[in-house]
Every structure is written in C-alpha cells, then in structure tokens.
Design a protein around this motif. Structure first.
Motif, PDB file in Angstrom:
ATOM      1  N   VAL A   1       1.134  -1.147  -0.047  1.00 56.18           N
ATOM      2  CA  VAL A   1       0.015   0.138   0.021  1.00 56.18           C
ATOM      3  C   VAL A   1       0.826   1.361   0.015  1.00 56.18           C
ATOM      4  CG1 VAL A   1      -1.457   1.435   1.350  1.00 56.18           C
ATOM      5  CG2 VAL A   1      -2.054  -0.969   0.983  1.00 56.18           C
ATOM      6  N   ILE A   2       1.988   1.353   0.850  1.00 54.15           N
ATOM      7  CA  ILE A   2       2.650   2.414   0.996  1.00 54.15           C
ATOM      8  C   ILE A   2       3.368   2.671  -0.666  1.00 54.15           C
ATOM      9  CG2 ILE A   2       4.891   3.316   1.854  1.00 54.15           C
ATOM     10  CD1 ILE A   2       3.959   1.777   4.583  1.00 54.15           C
ATOM     11  N   ALA A   3       3.894   1.502  -1.161  1.00 54.26           N
ATOM     12  CA  ALA A   3       4.579   1.504  -2.409  1.00 54.26           C
ATOM     13  C   ALA A   3       3.585   2.166  -3.605  1.00 54.26           C
ATOM     14  CB  ALA A   3       5.189   0.516  -2.786  1.00 54.26           C
TER      15      ALA A   3
ATOM     16  N   SER B   1       2.731   5.844  -2.840  1.00 55.61           N
ATOM     17  CA  SER B   1       3.823   6.551  -3.054  1.00 55.61           C
ATOM     18  C   SER B   1       4.092   6.866  -4.870  1.00 55.61           C
ATOM     19  CB  SER B   1       5.309   5.954  -2.899  1.00 55.61           C
ATOM     20  OG  SER B   1       5.484   5.974  -1.372  1.00 55.61           O
ATOM     21  N   LEU B   2       3.816   5.805  -5.315  1.00 52.28           N
ATOM     22  CA  LEU B   2       3.827   5.830  -6.944  1.00 52.28           C
ATOM     23  C   LEU B   2       2.952   6.645  -7.357  1.00 52.28           C
ATOM     24  CD1 LEU B   2       5.117   4.874  -9.437  1.00 52.28           C
ATOM     25  CD2 LEU B   2       3.183   3.087  -9.537  1.00 52.28           C
ATOM     26  N   LEU B   3       1.417   6.611  -6.778  1.00 49.02           N
ATOM     27  CA  LEU B   3       0.311   7.215  -7.433  1.00 49.02           C
ATOM     28  C   LEU B   3       0.604   8.770  -6.959  1.00 49.02           C
ATOM     29  CD1 LEU B   3      -2.623   4.890  -6.600  1.00 49.02           C
ATOM     30  CD2 LEU B   3      -1.451   5.589  -8.747  1.00 49.02           C
ATOM     31  N   LYS B   4       1.149   9.028  -5.820  1.00 45.73           N
ATOM     32  CA  LYS B   4       1.416  10.423  -5.564  1.00 45.73           C
ATOM     33  C   LYS B   4       2.269  11.033  -6.439  1.00 45.73           C
ATOM     34  CE  LYS B   4       1.697  14.098  -3.083  1.00 45.73           C
ATOM     35  NZ  LYS B   4       0.992  15.489  -3.490  1.00 45.73           N
ATOM     36  N   PHE B   5       3.490  10.217  -6.683  1.00 45.09           N
ATOM     37  CA  PHE B   5       4.603  10.751  -7.361  1.00 45.09           C
ATOM     38  C   PHE B   5       3.980  11.355  -8.881  1.00 45.09           C
ATOM     39  CE2 PHE B   5       8.000  10.151 -10.433  1.00 45.09           C
ATOM     40  CZ  PHE B   5       8.842  11.096 -10.117  1.00 45.09           C
ATOM     41  N   LEU B   6       3.237  10.264  -9.553  1.00 41.14           N
ATOM     42  CA  LEU B   6       2.613  10.247 -10.937  1.00 41.14           C
ATOM     43  C   LEU B   6       1.385  11.408 -10.779  1.00 41.14           C
ATOM     44  CD1 LEU B   6       2.584   6.519 -12.328  1.00 41.14           C
ATOM     45  CD2 LEU B   6       4.296   8.770 -12.379  1.00 41.14           C
ATOM     46  N   GLU B   7       0.913  11.728  -9.412  1.00 45.34           N
ATOM     47  CA  GLU B   7      -0.185  12.752  -9.487  1.00 45.34           C
ATOM     48  C   GLU B   7      -1.415  12.271  -9.935  1.00 45.34           C
ATOM     49  OE1 GLU B   7       1.030  16.696 -10.490  1.00 45.34           O
ATOM     50  OE2 GLU B   7       2.502  16.744  -9.156  1.00 45.34           O
ATOM     51  N   VAL B   8      -1.720  10.871  -9.735  1.00 46.75           N
ATOM     52  CA  VAL B   8      -2.987  10.368  -9.955  1.00 46.75           C
ATOM     53  C   VAL B   8      -4.237  10.875  -9.098  1.00 46.75           C
ATOM     54  CG1 VAL B   8      -4.099   8.102 -10.811  1.00 46.75           C
ATOM     55  CG2 VAL B   8      -1.645   8.532 -11.230  1.00 46.75           C
ATOM     56  N   GLY B   9      -5.238  11.032  -9.836  1.00 49.64           N
ATOM     57  CA  GLY B   9      -6.695  11.364  -9.291  1.00 49.64           C
ATOM     58  C   GLY B   9      -6.504  12.330  -7.882  1.00 49.64           C
ATOM     59  N   PHE B  10      -7.044  12.141  -6.980  1.00 50.19           N
ATOM     60  CA  PHE B  10      -7.129  12.630  -5.584  1.00 50.19           C
ATOM     61  C   PHE B  10      -5.644  12.702  -4.887  1.00 50.19           C
ATOM     62  CE2 PHE B  10      -7.936   8.413  -4.002  1.00 50.19           C
ATOM     63  CZ  PHE B  10      -7.185   8.875  -2.529  1.00 50.19           C
ATOM     64  N   LEU B  11      -4.874  11.768  -5.330  1.00 46.07           N
ATOM     65  CA  LEU B  11      -3.497  11.832  -4.574  1.00 46.07           C
ATOM     66  C   LEU B  11      -2.592  12.979  -5.172  1.00 46.07           C
ATOM     67  CD1 LEU B  11      -2.994   7.943  -4.769  1.00 46.07           C
ATOM     68  CD2 LEU B  11      -3.304   9.499  -2.736  1.00 46.07           C
ATOM     69  N   ALA B  12      -3.029  13.604  -6.268  1.00 46.90           N
ATOM     70  CA  ALA B  12      -2.303  15.070  -6.380  1.00 46.90           C
ATOM     71  C   ALA B  12      -2.208  15.889  -5.299  1.00 46.90           C
ATOM     72  CB  ALA B  12      -2.885  15.416  -7.846  1.00 46.90           C
TER      73      ALA B  12
ATOM     74  N   TRP C   1       1.312  12.209   4.695  1.00 46.90           N
ATOM     75  CA  TRP C   1       0.397  11.021   5.078  1.00 46.90           C
ATOM     76  C   TRP C   1       1.002   9.695   4.869  1.00 46.90           C
ATOM     77  CZ3 TRP C   1      -3.490  11.128   8.102  1.00 46.90           C
ATOM     78  CH2 TRP C   1      -4.193  12.114   8.260  1.00 46.90           C
ATOM     79  N   ILE C   2       1.827   9.814   3.834  1.00 49.62           N
ATOM     80  CA  ILE C   2       2.596   8.620   3.183  1.00 49.62           C
ATOM     81  C   ILE C   2       3.681   8.418   4.251  1.00 49.62           C
ATOM     82  CG2 ILE C   2       4.025   7.680   1.347  1.00 49.62           C
ATOM     83  CD1 ILE C   2       2.168   9.177  -0.734  1.00 49.62           C
ATOM     84  N   VAL C   3       4.534   9.234   4.332  1.00 47.62           N
ATOM     85  CA  VAL C   3       5.517   9.293   5.410  1.00 47.62           C
ATOM     86  C   VAL C   3       5.207   8.829   6.771  1.00 47.62           C
ATOM     87  CG1 VAL C   3       7.316  10.483   6.561  1.00 47.62           C
ATOM     88  CG2 VAL C   3       6.934  11.059   4.187  1.00 47.62           C
ATOM     89  N   GLY C   4       4.066   9.267   7.152  1.00 45.09           N
ATOM     90  CA  GLY C   4       3.276   8.691   8.459  1.00 45.09           C
ATOM     91  C   GLY C   4       3.181   7.339   8.526  1.00 45.09           C
ATOM     92  N   LEU C   5       2.518   6.733   7.263  1.00 48.04           N
ATOM     93  CA  LEU C   5       2.300   5.428   7.293  1.00 48.04           C
ATOM     94  C   LEU C   5       3.492   4.618   7.264  1.00 48.04           C
ATOM     95  CD1 LEU C   5      -0.092   3.591   6.844  1.00 48.04           C
ATOM     96  CD2 LEU C   5       0.035   3.669   4.607  1.00 48.04           C
ATOM     97  N   ALA C   6       4.515   5.040   6.620  1.00 52.67           N
ATOM     98  CA  ALA C   6       5.730   4.423   6.413  1.00 52.67           C
ATOM     99  C   ALA C   6       6.385   4.191   7.662  1.00 52.67           C
ATOM    100  CB  ALA C   6       6.466   5.153   5.417  1.00 52.67           C
ATOM    101  N   PHE C   7       6.257   5.483   8.477  1.00 50.49           N
ATOM    102  CA  PHE C   7       6.903   5.242   9.892  1.00 50.49           C
ATOM    103  C   PHE C   7       5.932   4.345  10.826  1.00 50.49           C
ATOM    104  CE2 PHE C   7       7.123   7.269  14.124  1.00 50.49           C
ATOM    105  CZ  PHE C   7       8.643   7.056  14.370  1.00 50.49           C
ATOM    106  N   ALA C   8       4.876   4.156  10.771  1.00 52.20           N
ATOM    107  CA  ALA C   8       3.872   3.466  11.639  1.00 52.20           C
ATOM    108  C   ALA C   8       4.455   1.869  10.902  1.00 52.20           C
ATOM    109  CB  ALA C   8       2.559   3.689  11.341  1.00 52.20           C
TER     110      ALA C   8
END
Length: 78
Positions: free
Chosen positions: A6-8, A11-22, A28-35
């Motif tokens: 899920v984290i990967a 991260s990929l969808l955020k990097f590509l700015e897909v949909g609502f993740l743009a 949030w992603i860093v927090g999830l990775a830290f958790a």
C-alpha cells in the motif's frame, strides 16, 4: 506485508499525481511508512508474532519429516 505494498502504491500514485492523490500530502505517506516501521521493528517483536510464525513453519517441517520417516519404515518392513 500488505501495508508495504500500500505504501509503495500510494507513493507511486502520489509521484505520478494520479486522481485525488495529486492534492494528498506526502506527510500521510511518510506517516504510514513510519507506522509500518514501528510495527515491524518493535510491536511485532514485543507481541512475539515474528517468533510464532517461525515456530509454526519449523513445526510443519518437523511433522513432515517424522511422517516421511514412519512411511519409509513401513515400506522397509514389507
């Protein structure tokens, strides 16, 4: 393991700015990775979940080895 996927994926969808993740914050992603890091490094060990999986795996191997040994003994007696 599913949390790592899920984290990967996030991260990929955020990097590509897909949909609502743009508009999604990287925090949030860093927090999830830290958790996930905290879970796998500390909580899983504290709860004994890592050893329980290992013991179950080795118990299965041992039972298969004993079963094979008894089957070989039966076949040799005939």
């Amino acid at each position: 393991m599913p949390i790592i996927i899920v984290i990967a994926l996030l991260s990929l969808l955020k990097f590509l700015e897909v949909g609502f993740l743009a508009n999604f914050s990287w925090w949030w992603i860093v927090g999830l990775a830290f958790a996930a890091f905290l879970w796998f490094e500390f909580f899983e060990r504290m709860l004994g979940l890592d050893k329980r999986k290992d013991h179950a795996h080795f118990e299965k191997i041992k039972n298969e080895r004993v079963k094979r040994a008894f089957q070989n003994k039966k076949n040799n007696k005939r």
